[in-house]
Design an enzyme around this catalytic site. Structure first.
Site, PDB file in Angstrom:
ATOM      1  N   ARG A   1      67.853 -13.081  19.213  1.00 47.74           N
ATOM      2  CA  ARG A   1      66.804 -13.436  20.164  1.00 47.74           C
ATOM      3  C   ARG A   1      65.444 -13.208  19.509  1.00 47.74           C
ATOM      4  O   ARG A   1      65.264 -12.251  18.753  1.00 47.74           O
ATOM      5  CB  ARG A   1      66.898 -12.575  21.425  1.00 47.74           C
ATOM      6  CG  ARG A   1      67.953 -13.032  22.422  1.00 47.74           C
ATOM      7  CD  ARG A   1      67.583 -14.342  23.119  1.00 47.74           C
ATOM      8  NE  ARG A   1      68.571 -14.763  24.091  1.00 47.74           N
ATOM      9  CZ  ARG A   1      69.599 -15.584  23.837  1.00 47.74           C
ATOM     10  NH1 ARG A   1      69.783 -16.071  22.619  1.00 47.74           N
ATOM     11  NH2 ARG A   1      70.440 -15.929  24.797  1.00 47.74           N
TER      12      ARG A   1
ATOM     13  N   GLU B   1      59.820 -19.305  23.244  1.00 52.82           N
ATOM     14  CA  GLU B   1      60.382 -20.658  23.074  1.00 52.82           C
ATOM     15  C   GLU B   1      59.986 -21.575  24.220  1.00 52.82           C
ATOM     16  O   GLU B   1      59.911 -21.122  25.352  1.00 52.82           O
ATOM     17  CB  GLU B   1      61.911 -20.563  22.980  1.00 52.82           C
ATOM     18  CG  GLU B   1      62.333 -19.790  21.752  1.00 52.82           C
ATOM     19  CD  GLU B   1      63.841 -19.563  21.689  1.00 52.82           C
ATOM     20  OE1 GLU B   1      64.593 -20.106  22.522  1.00 52.82           O
ATOM     21  OE2 GLU B   1      64.260 -18.830  20.784  1.00 52.82           O
TER      22      GLU B   1
ATOM     23  N   HIS C   1      66.459 -23.304  17.993  1.00 53.24           N
ATOM     24  CA  HIS C   1      67.494 -22.663  18.826  1.00 53.24           C
ATOM     25  C   HIS C   1      68.718 -23.581  18.997  1.00 53.24           C
ATOM     26  O   HIS C   1      69.052 -23.974  20.120  1.00 53.24           O
ATOM     27  CB  HIS C   1      66.920 -22.250  20.188  1.00 53.24           C
ATOM     28  CG  HIS C   1      67.723 -21.172  20.871  1.00 53.24           C
ATOM     29  ND1 HIS C   1      67.163 -20.207  21.661  1.00 53.24           N
ATOM     30  CD2 HIS C   1      69.057 -20.913  20.870  1.00 53.24           C
ATOM     31  CE1 HIS C   1      68.105 -19.416  22.142  1.00 53.24           C
ATOM     32  NE2 HIS C   1      69.276 -19.835  21.667  1.00 53.24           N
TER      33      HIS C   1
END
Ligand code: NAP
Ligand code: 8YV
Length: 321
Positions: A234, A263, A281
């Site tokens: 993360r 993000e 991602h």
């Protein structure tokens, strides 16, 4: 809405297969954002007993749904769901572990090699016609050969990353809060100790208050000038401004990132750096793996309402009541 059918909330976008697996058996209540729950008619809001979510499920949404029994979250990481608020109400939360381990571990190895060997830049060079015009792409200063790799988080995915690294003949070490008794890799009881002992750090830990910002300036300094950071866990685990400084100043050599602090925003300063390999991602992002994750979300919802049992509960919330 018919009275016998169970109402399931979908707040925000979700994989279409979750929706298509649930739509025949449940009354789906779809809203764009968690906050839009306030706009639902009261009887609809009160009728909601289940939820399927990819991303945010805040305490305010849980509080607005008095009949909620379970939340099926898409993804193995469930930091978007307020599990504390769910647990306090006896609401079961599920995630999608294991079905994505191989995909995420494969992506990690690809990102590691891209970062060290600069393959994305080499392909861009070829596509721009520069090979023919200017000659061979420069040799990569770094190689995977002989590296000492530290894995931050040796859980389901970390173990698969380690298994894939072993044939590359690199030294493997790890840090978790508790040592594992089932692996041959060297254990470090702190992240700083691990970073000091290796030149390549791969982070695959969940977003928690404890991991937040744990890859900081001190850890990057310890990793050293040949150091490479790969983050597939993360974005919150890394102090992103400190990482940018470390990459700009040569405190570490390079980074490969799939996840970011905010993000989908990726700072220009990061994008401008030549010594990074950046993915949006996508570690679990193949059609087969995302389908398997979607099926697990749907199976958890179906199983809860058919048998009062879920398949993959998170540890913080009640298993089966
Ligand atoms: P997992 O099986 O629960 O493993 C988590 C590992 O992290 C465990 O080894 C755990 O060991 C360690 N850990 C937890 N807190 C820690 C801390 N404070 N310090 C050091 N180690 C700590 O989880 P997983 O299935 O492997 O997934 C890990 C995470 O990867 C997910 O939560 C998600 O955030 C991320 N992920 C990202 C993508 C992507 O698309 N980029 C895809 C899948 C998963 P101890 O409990 O002993 O500390
Ligand atoms: C997904 C992930 O991309 O499983 C996780 O924790 O980060 C990824 O597999 C994400 O959860 C879906 O938005």
């Amino acid at each position: 809405m018919s009275s016998e059918r169970i109402a399931v909330l979908i707040p925000g976008r979700i994989h279409p297969r979750v929706r298509s697996r649930l739509v025949d058996a449940f009354d789906l209540v779809e809203i764009d954002r968690a906050e839009d729950v306030e706009g639902l008619p009261e009887e609809v809001r009160k009728s909601i007993r289940g939820a399927a979510v990819s991303g945010r499920f805040p305490a305010s949404l849980i509080a607005a749904l008095p009949g909620l029994e379970m939340i099926g979250s898409f993804g193995v990481g469930y930091d978007g769901v307020d599990v504390k608020a769910a647990a306090a109400r006896g609401i079961v939360v599920t995630n999608t572990p294991d079905v994505l381990n191989d995909e995420v571990a494969d992506t990690t190895i690809a990102l590691l090699l891209n970062t060290l060997r600069q393959f994305p830049a080499a392909e861009t060079y070829l596509r721009a016609g520069r090979w023919e015009a200017e000659g061979p792409f420069p040799l990569s200063p770094m190689s995977l050969k002989g590296r000492r790799v530290g894995i931050h988080g040796l859980g389901r995915i970390g173990l698969e990353i380690a298994a894939r690294l072993a044939p590359f003949k690199v030294e493997i070490r790890y840090h978790t809060r508790r040592p594992r008794s089932d692996v041959p890799y060297g254990y470090h009881d702190s992240l700083l100790s691990l970073a000091s002992a290796v030149d390549t750090l791969i982070s695959i830990v969940p977003a928690t208050p404890e991991t937040k910002g744990s890859i900081n300036a001190e850890v990057l300094q310890a990793l050293g000038a040949d150091g490479v950071l790969i983050n597939v866990g993360r974005g919150s685990t890394v102090d992103q401004p400190a990482l940018i400084r470390a990459l700009e100043e040569g405190t570490i050599a390079a980074a490969g990132l799939d996840v970011y602090a905010d993000e989908p925003h990726v700072p220009d300063a990061l994008i401008a750096l030549p010594n990074v390999s950046l993915l949006p991602h996508v570690a679990s992002g193949s059609i087969p793996t995302r389908n398997a994750m979607a099926d697990l979300v749907a199976d958890n919802v179906i199983s809860w309402f058919a048998e009062a049992k879920v398949l993959t509960p998170v540890p913080e919330t009640p298993q089966n009541s």
